[in-house]
Scaffold this motif. Structure first.
Motif, PDB file in Angstrom:
ATOM      1  N   ALA A   1       0.629  -1.212   0.092  1.00  0.00           N
ATOM      2  CA  ALA A   1       0.012   0.036   0.150  1.00  0.00           C
ATOM      3  C   ALA A   1       0.712   1.273  -0.206  1.00  0.00           C
ATOM      4  N   PRO A   2       1.865   1.471   0.839  1.00  0.00           N
ATOM      5  CA  PRO A   2       2.706   2.592   0.862  1.00  0.00           C
ATOM      6  C   PRO A   2       3.559   2.840  -0.275  1.00  0.00           C
ATOM      7  N   LEU A   3       4.039   1.661  -0.718  1.00  0.00           N
ATOM      8  CA  LEU A   3       4.859   1.603  -1.877  1.00  0.00           C
ATOM      9  C   LEU A   3       4.145   2.010  -3.035  1.00  0.00           C
ATOM     10  N   ASP A   4       3.017   1.633  -3.262  1.00  0.00           N
ATOM     11  CA  ASP A   4       2.174   1.917  -4.677  1.00  0.00           C
ATOM     12  C   ASP A   4       1.733   3.359  -4.514  1.00  0.00           C
ATOM     13  N   ALA A   5       1.722   3.961  -3.149  1.00  0.00           N
ATOM     14  CA  ALA A   5       1.310   5.377  -3.083  1.00  0.00           C
ATOM     15  C   ALA A   5       2.514   6.275  -3.727  1.00  0.00           C
ATOM     16  N   VAL A   6       3.659   5.978  -3.114  1.00  0.00           N
ATOM     17  CA  VAL A   6       4.798   6.665  -3.255  1.00  0.00           C
ATOM     18  C   VAL A   6       5.305   6.511  -4.894  1.00  0.00           C
ATOM     19  N   SER A   7       5.218   5.179  -5.371  1.00  0.00           N
ATOM     20  CA  SER A   7       5.438   4.780  -6.620  1.00  0.00           C
ATOM     21  C   SER A   7       4.511   5.703  -7.513  1.00  0.00           C
ATOM     22  N   GLY A   8       3.116   5.759  -7.169  1.00  0.00           N
ATOM     23  CA  GLY A   8       2.287   6.191  -8.103  1.00  0.00           C
ATOM     24  C   GLY A   8       2.573   7.878  -8.289  1.00  0.00           C
TER      25      GLY A   8
ATOM     26  N   ASP B   1       0.264   1.596 -15.349  1.00  0.00           N
ATOM     27  CA  ASP B   1      -0.949   2.283 -15.735  1.00  0.00           C
ATOM     28  C   ASP B   1      -1.616   2.157 -14.476  1.00  0.00           C
ATOM     29  N   PRO B   2      -2.514   3.359 -13.788  1.00  0.00           N
ATOM     30  CA  PRO B   2      -3.294   3.518 -12.655  1.00  0.00           C
ATOM     31  C   PRO B   2      -4.322   2.231 -12.752  1.00  0.00           C
ATOM     32  N   TYR B   3      -4.929   2.367 -13.917  1.00  0.00           N
ATOM     33  CA  TYR B   3      -6.126   1.479 -13.916  1.00  0.00           C
ATOM     34  C   TYR B   3      -5.741   0.065 -13.926  1.00  0.00           C
ATOM     35  N   ALA B   4      -4.644  -0.286 -14.480  1.00  0.00           N
ATOM     36  CA  ALA B   4      -4.008  -1.661 -14.372  1.00  0.00           C
ATOM     37  C   ALA B   4      -3.688  -2.042 -13.003  1.00  0.00           C
ATOM     38  N   TRP B   5      -2.983  -0.917 -12.350  1.00  0.00           N
ATOM     39  CA  TRP B   5      -2.601  -1.309 -11.036  1.00  0.00           C
ATOM     40  C   TRP B   5      -3.605  -1.562 -10.063  1.00  0.00           C
ATOM     41  N   ALA B   6      -4.827  -0.732 -10.504  1.00  0.00           N
ATOM     42  CA  ALA B   6      -5.891  -0.996  -9.604  1.00  0.00           C
ATOM     43  C   ALA B   6      -6.277  -2.229  -9.585  1.00  0.00           C
ATOM     44  N   VAL B   7      -6.464  -3.000 -10.793  1.00  0.00           N
ATOM     45  CA  VAL B   7      -6.829  -4.526 -10.790  1.00  0.00           C
ATOM     46  C   VAL B   7      -6.072  -5.412 -10.062  1.00  0.00           C
TER      47      VAL B   7
ATOM     48  N   ARG C   1      -4.263   4.909   6.124  1.00  0.00           N
ATOM     49  CA  ARG C   1      -2.923   3.959   5.558  1.00  0.00           C
ATOM     50  C   ARG C   1      -3.073   3.928   4.288  1.00  0.00           C
ATOM     51  N   MET C   2      -4.093   4.095   3.322  1.00  0.00           N
ATOM     52  CA  MET C   2      -3.988   4.230   1.938  1.00  0.00           C
ATOM     53  C   MET C   2      -3.428   5.695   1.382  1.00  0.00           C
ATOM     54  N   VAL C   3      -3.815   6.669   1.946  1.00  0.00           N
ATOM     55  CA  VAL C   3      -3.762   7.902   1.310  1.00  0.00           C
ATOM     56  C   VAL C   3      -2.569   8.695   2.298  1.00  0.00           C
TER      57      VAL C   3
ATOM     58  N   ALA D   1      -5.950  11.290  -7.104  1.00  0.00           N
ATOM     59  CA  ALA D   1      -7.252  10.513  -7.479  1.00  0.00           C
ATOM     60  C   ALA D   1      -6.778   9.156  -7.837  1.00  0.00           C
ATOM     61  N   GLU D   2      -6.127   8.998  -8.732  1.00  0.00           N
ATOM     62  CA  GLU D   2      -5.654   7.633  -8.985  1.00  0.00           C
ATOM     63  C   GLU D   2      -4.648   6.790  -8.038  1.00  0.00           C
ATOM     64  N   VAL D   3      -4.211   7.693  -7.204  1.00  0.00           N
ATOM     65  CA  VAL D   3      -3.434   6.992  -6.225  1.00  0.00           C
ATOM     66  C   VAL D   3      -4.595   6.249  -5.161  1.00  0.00           C
ATOM     67  N   GLY D   4      -5.435   7.161  -4.826  1.00  0.00           N
ATOM     68  CA  GLY D   4      -6.537   7.101  -3.902  1.00  0.00           C
ATOM     69  C   GLY D   4      -7.463   5.648  -4.391  1.00  0.00           C
ATOM     70  N   LEU D   5      -7.608   5.392  -5.765  1.00  0.00           N
ATOM     71  CA  LEU D   5      -8.407   4.567  -6.481  1.00  0.00           C
ATOM     72  C   LEU D   5      -7.681   3.185  -6.130  1.00  0.00           C
TER      73      LEU D   5
END
Length: 411
Positions: free
Chosen positions: A25-32, A92-98, A217-219, A40-44
């Motif tokens: 979760a934190p790695l995705d946020a910082v990487s995004g 891609d943020p939407y691919a990462w969401a999946v 935790r996510m944002v 908004a995409e990071v929150g998704l």
């Protein structure tokens, strides 16, 4: 001690799984943010995690019934590893969401297997001691997971490979254990109305808890980045939140067992509002002030779910506890799915303080609702004992329901 040591493979799997999924979760946020994703995409990504988590809670018992505990665990862990490894192959943020949905499925499915396995092995005489050890391991793993962000380079193959290795390694203890697999437990029915009938205030509180903890935790990494924290400092910022929550369990339990739990929820929400204000004001007071504010925020918000669960169980029969647990998890997921996306959009539009303004608004509503409910129902003289309830899977209802029943009988 012999019984607890027999759970070593399961507990080791929990630690490795926490290091993997908790670090994602934190790695995705910082990487995004590093890759130029919008807030908004990071929150998704955070919202997608909880969508997968909720689906996994229901799919896991059915898969265990088909292929057994160990194979189901291996399948869920493999799904999580695939989601982690695919990150840097398709940016891609939407691919990462999946992919984050796959991580959520992995967490829910793997925890369901482990908690079902533990529940099949403990008795009423050993349940309290085993669950005490389980809580320590779960919180310790969560704390270490937040610290991993300090050593993982954002948006890098190696970082995601390390998390994927930990996820794969989590398979080994269960795959190699010689312990006999337990029978598949009956899947609880999802009856959201049950929780509302038993305690509307508990429902409102767990929704607020979902909004609060998942948003932070996510944002939280977005907020930390906005106020000038470096990547290594973000790790300590998130860890301070978890540590504050762990330290709050003893005093929260003492208060919840001695005073009207509705007042405890109201005062916790009031303290949460104050901690939101302090956290925003601390942004300009230096690193130490930011960390202390995060710890205070965790201290005031973490126990709300457990106090609400204890309050709901006060009005439930023994036969309803499992389904009540599932219903409360459903409402927690409702708040957890919505809040990261909403919080990230608010930060993008109004700046970092908007995260805590949203959380504070949720607690204002909870206070008002709690005061209104106190006029509708008298205080109970007999209550179920408070227990720290990890927000992991629907299986926690089986583990903690019997523990509450036993504690009530002893009192």
């Amino acid at each position: 001690m012999r019984l607890f040591l027999s759970f070593t493979p399961l507990l080791l799997s929990i630690v490795l799984l926490q290091l993997s999924s908790g670090g994602a979760a934190p790695l995705d946020a910082v990487s995004g943010l590093t890759l130029g994703f919008t807030r908004a995409e990071v929150g998704l990504l955070g919202s997608a995690h909880f969508v997968g988590f909720f689906v996994g809670c229901w799919w896991a018992p059915r898969l265990m019934g088909t292929v057994g505990h160990a194979r189901a665990y291996a399948g869920f862990a493999a799904l999580g590893a695939i989601g982690l490894l695919a990150h840097m192959m398709w940016v891609d943020p939407y691919a990462w969401a999946v992919m984050r949905m796959a991580t959520g499925l992995c967490v829910a499915g793997s925890y369901t297997v482990i908690e079902s396995w533990i529940n099949a092995r403990v008795t009423n005489d050993t349940r309290g001691r085993v669950m005490g050890g389980y809580r320590i391991v779960e919180l310790g793993g969560s704390l270490c997971a937040q610290l991993m962000i300090a050593v993982l380079e954002p948006a890098h193959y190696v970082s995601y490979n390390i998390l994927a290795i930990a996820c794969c390694a989590a398979i080994l203890p269960l795959a190699l254990t010689r312990a006999r697999q337990p029978q598949t437990p009956e899947t609880p029915r999802l009856r959201p109305a049950l929780a509302w009938v038993r305690s509307p205030l508990a429902v409102a509180a767990v929704i607020t808890s979902g909004i609060t903890t998942s948003a932070f935790r996510m944002v939280g990494p977005i907020y930390g980045n906005e106020v000038g924290l470096e990547t290594s400092q973000l790790a300590w910022f998130l860890a301070a939140f978890v540590l504050g929550g762990a330290l709050a369990q003893l005093p929260a339990g003492w208060l919840a067992d001695r005073y009207d739990r509705r007042w405890v929820l109201i005062w916790l929400s009031g303290a949460a509002i104050a901690s939101c204000m302090i956290t925003v004001l601390a942004a300009g007071s230096g690193i130490t002030g930011v960390f202390l504010a995060a710890g205070l925020f965790g201290f005031t918000t973490f126990p709300i779910f457990s106090v609400a669960a204890a309050h709901a169980n006060d009005f439930a029969s023994s036969e309803e506890r499992v389904e009540l647990s599932a219903a409360l998890m459903f409402y927690y997921a409702v708040g957890a799915i919505a809040s990261p996306l909403l919080a990230s959009n608010l930060i993008e539009s109004y700046g970092p303080p908007a995260l805590f303004a949203m959380i504070a608004a949720g607690h204002v509503v909870l206070i008002a609702f709690g005061l209104a409910r106190m006029r509708r129902r008298p205080t109970l003289d007999e209550r179920t004992p408070y227990t720290y309830t990890p927000r992991t899977t629907f299986s926690m209802g089986r583990l903690f329901g019997k523990l509450r029943d036993k504690s009530s009988d002893n009192s």
